[in-house]
Design a protein around this motif. Structure first.
Motif, short mmCIF file in Angstrom:
data_model
loop_
_atom_site.label_atom_id
_atom_site.label_comp_id
_atom_site.label_asym_id
_atom_site.label_seq_id
_atom_site.Cartn_x
_atom_site.Cartn_y
_atom_site.Cartn_z
N GLY A 179 31.62 38.41 44.37
CA GLY A 179 32.90 38.56 43.68
C GLY A 179 33.57 37.26 43.29
N ARG A 180 32.90 36.13 43.52
CA ARG A 180 33.46 34.84 43.07
C ARG A 180 32.59 34.33 41.93
N PHE A 181 33.06 34.54 40.73
CA PHE A 181 32.29 34.30 39.50
C PHE A 181 30.82 34.68 39.70
N GLU A 182 30.65 35.92 40.08
CA GLU A 182 29.33 36.46 40.41
C GLU A 182 28.70 37.07 39.16
N ARG A 183 27.46 36.66 38.88
CA ARG A 183 26.74 37.24 37.74
C ARG A 183 26.25 38.64 38.08
N LEU A 184 26.62 39.61 37.28
CA LEU A 184 26.12 40.98 37.46
C LEU A 184 25.01 41.30 36.47
N ASN A 185 24.97 40.56 35.37
CA ASN A 185 24.00 40.83 34.30
C ASN A 185 23.75 39.55 33.53
N GLU A 186 22.48 39.35 33.11
CA GLU A 186 22.12 38.11 32.40
C GLU A 186 22.28 38.24 30.88
N GLN A 187 21.80 39.34 30.31
CA GLN A 187 21.84 39.54 28.85
C GLN A 187 22.42 40.89 28.52
N PRO A 188 23.67 40.98 28.08
CA PRO A 188 24.62 39.90 27.93
C PRO A 188 25.10 39.40 29.30
N LEU A 189 25.67 38.19 29.31
CA LEU A 189 26.16 37.62 30.57
C LEU A 189 27.46 38.32 30.97
N ILE A 190 27.39 39.03 32.12
CA ILE A 190 28.56 39.73 32.65
C ILE A 190 28.83 39.20 34.05
N ALA A 191 30.08 38.81 34.30
CA ALA A 191 30.45 38.26 35.61
C ALA A 191 31.73 38.92 36.09
N ILE A 192 31.93 38.88 37.42
CA ILE A 192 33.19 39.35 38.01
C ILE A 192 33.78 38.21 38.84
N ASP A 193 35.09 38.18 38.93
CA ASP A 193 35.75 37.18 39.77
C ASP A 193 37.02 37.77 40.35
N GLY A 194 37.23 37.53 41.64
CA GLY A 194 38.38 38.12 42.34
C GLY A 194 39.67 37.34 42.18
N ALA A 195 39.78 36.46 41.17
CA ALA A 195 41.03 35.72 40.94
C ALA A 195 42.19 36.71 40.86
N HIS A 196 43.18 36.59 41.76
CA HIS A 196 44.19 37.64 41.87
C HIS A 196 45.62 37.10 41.90
N ASN A 197 45.79 35.82 41.55
CA ASN A 197 47.14 35.26 41.49
C ASN A 197 47.15 34.12 40.48
N GLU A 198 48.33 33.59 40.19
CA GLU A 198 48.46 32.57 39.15
C GLU A 198 47.69 31.29 39.47
N PRO A 199 47.73 30.74 40.71
CA PRO A 199 46.93 29.54 40.98
C PRO A 199 45.44 29.76 40.71
N ALA A 200 44.93 30.96 41.05
CA ALA A 200 43.51 31.26 40.81
C ALA A 200 43.22 31.35 39.31
N MET A 201 44.17 31.88 38.52
CA MET A 201 43.97 31.98 37.07
C MET A 201 43.98 30.60 36.40
N VAL A 202 44.78 29.68 36.94
CA VAL A 202 44.77 28.30 36.41
C VAL A 202 43.37 27.70 36.60
N GLU A 203 42.79 27.92 37.79
CA GLU A 203 41.42 27.44 38.05
C GLU A 203 40.40 28.15 37.17
N MET A 204 40.62 29.45 36.97
CA MET A 204 39.72 30.23 36.11
C MET A 204 39.73 29.68 34.68
N ALA A 205 40.93 29.40 34.15
CA ALA A 205 41.05 28.86 32.79
C ALA A 205 40.31 27.51 32.69
#
Length: 439
Positions: A301-327
């Motif tokens: 769940g931390r920028f985890e690849r679920l699929n290669e083609q197309p590239l699909i990822a999930i990330d548990g960023a759940h607050n504003e500080p995490a979104m700043v890092e995500m950006a």
């Protein structure tokens, strides 16, 4: 007596999550009645706004590479409750969880009878289960993640070998305070007498709180950017590479398989805690073991690849500080791709800022949606999220995340990235769907 695994989960999740008045008195009495199992354990304590889970994972894998048996206590879980109490990454078995629930259930009943509606909370029960389980199934070391804050967190009845504080940001402000120093003071609550403290990348005002607290507790803080340093050494493959320096230790090209500058910071904080522990216990350190431990670390769940083609990822960023890092991560690694983000956020988070932070990345296309929040906690509706910014040509709405996923897949090309993010609870739902589905 609790007879089945389902009843055990019902017993745990049926409790109050919070009490109005924060206190450790009830937790101390709870543990006393159970024979103080926490006193039998060798532990490292990890607090922070973001980065706790990844730091725990890096610590686990560094010590496992040493040949140690490592228990971990983390929250929330991604797929099953059992993940929260794990040994060498393997979750507690259903049978062991049931047995441990039956061990603590009579004590909970006794406290309920004495305290009425002030009996143990859900997280106090989770913590008690963990302490009891590892006291009866011994490991070399337990890495314990704080649930919320630090000072009044139910894990804070323990005395660890090392305390780690990863980051300090504005989150859970109704409980922890409105300013960085107020929140830092809550996190600094885990600092104990003569126990070394390792801090990640903190702002000067947050670090000042840590230093002052450590001084009162006759210990000292080792901080990222001041006492140990990292330097990003970018490379084209998935993951991050960096140089690390702490005292006389200098390593080049350390590799982690997790994406984001913040994962370099988390790995460095974990590595410094690991080295501090080894110095404390006079244990040898091998550079090859360190490299192996860091490179091996995965954290669902931390920028985890679920699929290669197309590239699909999930990330548990759940607050504003995490979104700043995500950006920042998206600008660094995906500047030449279109990025489609399916976003679902809990209603008690700073979703206005989260939406604005993501839309500030020029190649991001945002699909706002919702999911079923955990328990009584509500997710922000797509309309609430949409109201966070004025009309935007890179923003659309979907009634639910499955519709948002379909919308993104129908629009994006093979070179683009699809990211689902906004809440650990949300991506837990998404992850379960993908693990049983081919895209």
């Amino acid at each position: 007596m609790v007879k089945t695994y389902a009843e055990a989960l019902q017993f745990i999740h049926g409790r109050d999550r919070f009490k109005k008045k924060p206190t450790l008195t009830r937790m101390r009495e709870f543990m006393r009645l159970l024979g103080d199992p926490q006193d039998k354990l060798e532990m490292i304590h990890v607090a922070g706004t973001n980065g706790k889970g990844s730091t725990v994972a890096f610590l686990r894998d560094l010590f496992m590479a040493d040949g140690q048996t490592v228990g971990t206590f983390t929250s929330p879980f991604i797929t099953r409750f059992n993940e929260r109490i794990s040994t060498n990454g393997v979750p507690i078995s259903d049978a062991d969880l049931l047995a441990t629930v039956n061990q603590i259930e009579p004590v909970v009943a006794k406290l309920d009878a004495e305290l009425g509606d002030q009996g143990p909370t859900e997280f106090e029960i989770d913590t008690a289960l963990m302490f009891c389980y590892f006291a009866q199934h011994p490991v070399d070391l337990v890495v314990v993640e704080v649930g919320l804050g630090g000072l009044y967190d139910s894990t804070n009845i323990m005395t660890p070998a090392i305390s780690v504080i990863t980051t300090i940001g504005l989150d859970h402000m109704k409980i922890l305070g409105d300013t960085i120093p107020e929140i830092a003071a809550q996190k600094a609550g885990i600092i104990k007498e003569k126990v070394p403290v390792v801090c990640g990348r903190l702002t000067p005002d947050a670090l000042a709180v840590m230093d002052e607290t450590a001084q009162r507790q006759n210990t000292q803080v080792t901080a990222l950017g001041r006492d140990f340093t990292v330097q990003n050494q970018p490379e084209s493959t998935w993951g991050e590479r960096f140089a690390y320096e702490f005292g006389t230790t200098r390593w080049q090209h350390l590799q982690v398989d997790l994406l984001g500058q913040y994962q370099i910071d988390n790995a460095a904080a974990a590595l410094t805690a690991y080295l501090t522990y080894h110095a404390l216990r006079q244990l040898p350190v091998s550079a090859a073991t360190v490299r192996q431990g860091l490179q091996h670390t995965a954290w669902p769940g931390r920028f985890e690849r679920l699929n290669e083609q197309p590239l699909i990822a999930i990330d548990g960023a759940h607050n504003e500080p995490a979104m700043v890092e995500m950006a920042r991560l998206l600008r660094q690694h995906f500047a030449t791709n279109d990025v489609y983000i399916v976003l679902a956020v809990l209603a008690d988070k700073q979703y206005q800022q989260m939406v604005q932070t993501l839309l500030a990345v020029p190649n991001v296309h945002l699909i706002l949606t919702q999911f079923q929040g955990p328990g009584k906690r509500q997710a922000a509706t797509p309309l609430e999220l949409e109201d966070a910014v004025a009309n935007h040509d890179r923003m659309t709405v979907a009634s639910d995340w499955a519709a948002g996923l379909k919308q993104a897949l129908n629009t994006m090309s093979a070179e683009d990235l699809l990211l689902l993010t906004g809440s650990l609870y949300f991506i837990s739902e998404v992850r379960q769907y993908f693990k049983g589905t081919d895209v």
